[in-house]
Design a protein around this motif. Structure first.
Motif, PDB file in Angstrom:
ATOM      1  N   GLY A  93     -34.019  36.543  50.206  1.00 41.88           N
ATOM      2  CA  GLY A  93     -35.239  37.260  50.741  1.00 41.88           C
ATOM      3  C   GLY A  93     -35.436  38.629  50.244  1.00 41.88           C
ATOM      4  N   SER A  94     -35.284  39.165  50.025  1.00 45.66           N
ATOM      5  CA  SER A  94     -36.283  40.740  49.558  1.00 45.66           C
ATOM      6  C   SER A  94     -35.959  40.488  47.659  1.00 45.66           C
ATOM      7  CB  SER A  94     -35.648  41.772  49.897  1.00 45.66           C
ATOM      8  OG  SER A  94     -34.099  42.395  50.014  1.00 45.66           O
ATOM      9  N   GLY A  95     -34.495  39.942  47.327  1.00 44.75           N
ATOM     10  CA  GLY A  95     -33.988  40.326  46.332  1.00 44.75           C
ATOM     11  C   GLY A  95     -33.138  41.250  45.528  1.00 44.75           C
ATOM     12  N   VAL A  96     -32.326  41.245  44.346  1.00 45.41           N
ATOM     13  CA  VAL A  96     -31.342  42.294  44.376  1.00 45.41           C
ATOM     14  C   VAL A  96     -31.127  43.484  43.970  1.00 45.41           C
ATOM     15  CG1 VAL A  96     -28.909  42.064  42.757  1.00 45.41           C
ATOM     16  CG2 VAL A  96     -29.614  39.995  43.724  1.00 45.41           C
ATOM     17  N   LYS A  97     -31.438  44.216  44.103  1.00 50.49           N
ATOM     18  CA  LYS A  97     -31.557  45.791  44.378  1.00 50.49           C
ATOM     19  C   LYS A  97     -30.852  46.530  43.131  1.00 50.49           C
ATOM     20  CE  LYS A  97     -32.606  50.174  46.189  1.00 50.49           C
ATOM     21  NZ  LYS A  97     -32.451  51.365  46.970  1.00 50.49           N
ATOM     22  N   SER A  98     -29.670  46.679  43.449  1.00 48.93           N
ATOM     23  CA  SER A  98     -27.762  46.720  42.378  1.00 48.93           C
ATOM     24  C   SER A  98     -26.592  45.913  42.259  1.00 48.93           C
ATOM     25  CB  SER A  98     -27.922  48.188  42.883  1.00 48.93           C
ATOM     26  OG  SER A  98     -27.166  48.205  43.923  1.00 48.93           O
ATOM     27  N   LYS A 129     -19.941  45.187  44.276  1.00 52.16           N
ATOM     28  CA  LYS A 129     -20.700  45.304  45.346  1.00 52.16           C
ATOM     29  C   LYS A 129     -22.523  44.892  44.933  1.00 52.16           C
ATOM     30  CE  LYS A 129     -17.766  49.042  46.191  1.00 52.16           C
ATOM     31  NZ  LYS A 129     -17.380  50.066  46.670  1.00 52.16           N
ATOM     32  N   VAL A 130     -23.109  44.012  45.931  1.00 50.70           N
ATOM     33  CA  VAL A 130     -24.487  43.522  45.629  1.00 50.70           C
ATOM     34  C   VAL A 130     -25.187  44.331  46.845  1.00 50.70           C
ATOM     35  CG1 VAL A 130     -25.870  41.423  44.961  1.00 50.70           C
ATOM     36  CG2 VAL A 130     -23.583  41.833  44.274  1.00 50.70           C
ATOM     37  N   THR A 131     -26.038  44.902  46.337  1.00 51.61           N
ATOM     38  CA  THR A 131     -26.981  45.291  47.841  1.00 51.61           C
ATOM     39  C   THR A 131     -28.532  44.634  47.394  1.00 51.61           C
ATOM     40  OG1 THR A 131     -26.025  47.244  48.086  1.00 51.61           O
ATOM     41  CG2 THR A 131     -27.472  47.106  49.037  1.00 51.61           C
ATOM     42  N   ASP A 132     -28.947  44.096  48.371  1.00 52.69           N
ATOM     43  CA  ASP A 132     -30.720  43.591  47.958  1.00 52.69           C
ATOM     44  C   ASP A 132     -31.888  45.009  48.394  1.00 52.69           C
ATOM     45  OD1 ASP A 132     -30.890  43.780  50.990  1.00 52.69           O
ATOM     46  OD2 ASP A 132     -30.625  41.620  51.331  1.00 52.69           O
ATOM     47  N   ARG A 133     -32.641  44.466  48.611  1.00 55.66           N
ATOM     48  CA  ARG A 133     -34.308  45.894  48.435  1.00 55.66           C
ATOM     49  C   ARG A 133     -34.254  46.217  49.799  1.00 55.66           C
ATOM     50  NH1 ARG A 133     -35.932  45.925  43.285  1.00 55.66           N
ATOM     51  NH2 ARG A 133     -36.441  44.196  42.382  1.00 55.66           N
ATOM     52  N   CYS A 134     -33.469  45.205  50.773  1.00 58.45           N
ATOM     53  CA  CYS A 134     -33.367  45.499  52.160  1.00 58.45           C
ATOM     54  C   CYS A 134     -32.641  46.437  52.932  1.00 58.45           C
ATOM     55  CB  CYS A 134     -33.998  44.495  53.367  1.00 58.45           C
ATOM     56  SG  CYS A 134     -35.622  44.031  53.268  1.00 58.45           S
ATOM     57  N   GLY A 135     -31.154  46.815  51.714  1.00 58.00           N
ATOM     58  CA  GLY A 135     -30.306  47.629  52.161  1.00 58.00           C
ATOM     59  C   GLY A 135     -28.781  46.407  52.502  1.00 58.00           C
ATOM     60  N   ASN A 136     -29.135  45.324  52.988  1.00 60.39           N
ATOM     61  CA  ASN A 136     -28.223  44.684  52.873  1.00 60.39           C
ATOM     62  C   ASN A 136     -27.272  44.296  51.930  1.00 60.39           C
ATOM     63  OD1 ASN A 136     -29.140  43.434  55.264  1.00 60.39           O
ATOM     64  ND2 ASN A 136     -30.656  42.588  54.248  1.00 60.39           N
ATOM     65  N   GLU A 137     -25.282  44.414  52.075  1.00 61.35           N
ATOM     66  CA  GLU A 137     -24.473  44.714  50.750  1.00 61.35           C
ATOM     67  C   GLU A 137     -23.376  43.436  51.036  1.00 61.35           C
ATOM     68  OE1 GLU A 137     -22.935  48.483  49.348  1.00 61.35           O
ATOM     69  OE2 GLU A 137     -21.450  47.768  50.938  1.00 61.35           O
ATOM     70  N   THR A 138     -23.266  43.218  49.793  1.00 57.45           N
ATOM     71  CA  THR A 138     -22.247  41.520  50.032  1.00 57.45           C
ATOM     72  C   THR A 138     -20.844  42.670  49.149  1.00 57.45           C
ATOM     73  OG1 THR A 138     -23.469  40.054  50.333  1.00 57.45           O
ATOM     74  CG2 THR A 138     -21.346  39.778  49.467  1.00 57.45           C
ATOM     75  N   VAL A 139     -19.592  42.928  49.663  1.00 59.33           N
ATOM     76  CA  VAL A 139     -18.246  43.033  48.297  1.00 59.33           C
ATOM     77  C   VAL A 139     -18.113  41.840  48.277  1.00 59.33           C
ATOM     78  CG1 VAL A 139     -16.737  44.643  48.476  1.00 59.33           C
ATOM     79  CG2 VAL A 139     -19.094  45.407  49.134  1.00 59.33           C
ATOM     80  N   ASP A 140     -18.060  41.472  47.112  1.00 62.32           N
ATOM     81  CA  ASP A 140     -16.717  40.417  46.656  1.00 62.32           C
ATOM     82  C   ASP A 140     -15.530  41.284  45.680  1.00 62.32           C
ATOM     83  OD1 ASP A 140     -15.306  38.069  46.261  1.00 62.32           O
ATOM     84  OD2 ASP A 140     -17.169  37.112  44.631  1.00 62.32           O
ATOM     85  N   GLU A 141     -14.019  40.518  46.341  1.00 61.66           N
ATOM     86  CA  GLU A 141     -13.760  40.393  45.192  1.00 61.66           C
ATOM     87  C   GLU A 141     -12.623  39.436  45.469  1.00 61.66           C
ATOM     88  OE1 GLU A 141     -12.125  45.130  47.562  1.00 61.66           O
ATOM     89  OE2 GLU A 141     -10.684  43.890  48.040  1.00 61.66           O
ATOM     90  N   THR A 167     -32.657  40.067  57.025  1.00 63.51           N
ATOM     91  CA  THR A 167     -31.276  40.308  57.267  1.00 63.51           C
ATOM     92  C   THR A 167     -29.920  40.019  56.642  1.00 63.51           C
ATOM     93  OG1 THR A 167     -31.282  39.209  58.721  1.00 63.51           O
ATOM     94  CG2 THR A 167     -32.350  41.447  59.483  1.00 63.51           C
ATOM     95  N   VAL A 168     -30.233  38.933  55.665  1.00 58.25           N
ATOM     96  CA  VAL A 168     -28.993  38.407  54.351  1.00 58.25           C
ATOM     97  C   VAL A 168     -28.519  39.042  53.587  1.00 58.25           C
ATOM     98  CG1 VAL A 168     -28.549  36.509  54.089  1.00 58.25           C
ATOM     99  CG2 VAL A 168     -30.047  36.220  55.380  1.00 58.25           C
ATOM    100  N   ALA A 169     -27.132  39.265  53.277  1.00 60.34           N
ATOM    101  CA  ALA A 169     -26.838  39.517  52.403  1.00 60.34           C
ATOM    102  C   ALA A 169     -27.171  38.814  51.113  1.00 60.34           C
ATOM    103  CB  ALA A 169     -25.530  40.772  52.960  1.00 60.34           C
ATOM    104  N   PRO A 170     -26.900  39.526  49.685  1.00 58.51           N
ATOM    105  CA  PRO A 170     -27.295  38.150  48.965  1.00 58.51           C
ATOM    106  C   PRO A 170     -26.032  37.932  48.699  1.00 58.51           C
ATOM    107  CG  PRO A 170     -27.220  41.224  48.096  1.00 58.51           C
ATOM    108  CD  PRO A 170     -26.709  41.041  49.843  1.00 58.51           C
ATOM    109  N   VAL A 171     -25.788  36.086  47.609  1.00 60.12           N
ATOM    110  CA  VAL A 171     -24.845  35.820  47.688  1.00 60.12           C
ATOM    111  C   VAL A 171     -23.676  35.798  45.952  1.00 60.12           C
ATOM    112  CG1 VAL A 171     -23.637  33.493  47.698  1.00 60.12           C
ATOM    113  CG2 VAL A 171     -25.286  34.459  49.290  1.00 60.12           C
ATOM    114  N   VAL A 172     -22.472  36.135  46.049  1.00 62.59           N
ATOM    115  CA  VAL A 172     -21.934  36.267  44.849  1.00 62.59           C
ATOM    116  C   VAL A 172     -21.461  34.661  44.280  1.00 62.59           C
ATOM    117  CG1 VAL A 172     -20.733  37.481  43.236  1.00 62.59           C
ATOM    118  CG2 VAL A 172     -21.473  38.637  44.352  1.00 62.59           C
TER     119      VAL A 172
END
Length: 92
Positions: free
Chosen positions: A30-35, A75-87, A3-8
């Motif tokens: 967690g699940s690793g970066v998907k996109s 926009k970074v999404t992991d394999r469980c759908g958690n998303e980080t948007v960084d600007e 349930t933890v979003a990726p970090v940039v």
């Protein structure tokens, strides 16, 4: 369950300086970066990865160096759908 979003983690210094190369590391314990998708002023820009560092050379994009303020959105999404948007804002 992840349930933890990726970090940039940015390697580029955005402190009001002119920028010609964007660099970052992506981390997801967690699940690793998907996109990973990046946009400058709403236009897609390509990053490539080498040894875990993602890089975009702005001279290799359709953007022209005009010395104006730009907005980078990633926009970074992991394999469980958690998303980080960084600007970030920078000058190019």
């Amino acid at each position: 369950m992840d349930t933890v979003a990726p970090v940039v983690r940015w390697k580029t210094d955005f402190n009001g300086k002119k920028v010609s190369v964007l660099r970052c590391e992506l981390m997801d314990s967690g699940s690793g970066v998907k996109s990973f998708k990046a946009y400058v002023d709403g236009r897609f820009v390509l990053f490539t990865s080498y040894r875990g560092v993602w890089t975009c050379r702005l001279k290799e994009t359709p953007l022209r160096p005009e010395g104006k303020r730009r907005r980078l959105t990633v926009k970074v999404t992991d394999r469980c759908g958690n998303e980080t948007v960084d600007e970030k804002e920078f000058i190019y």
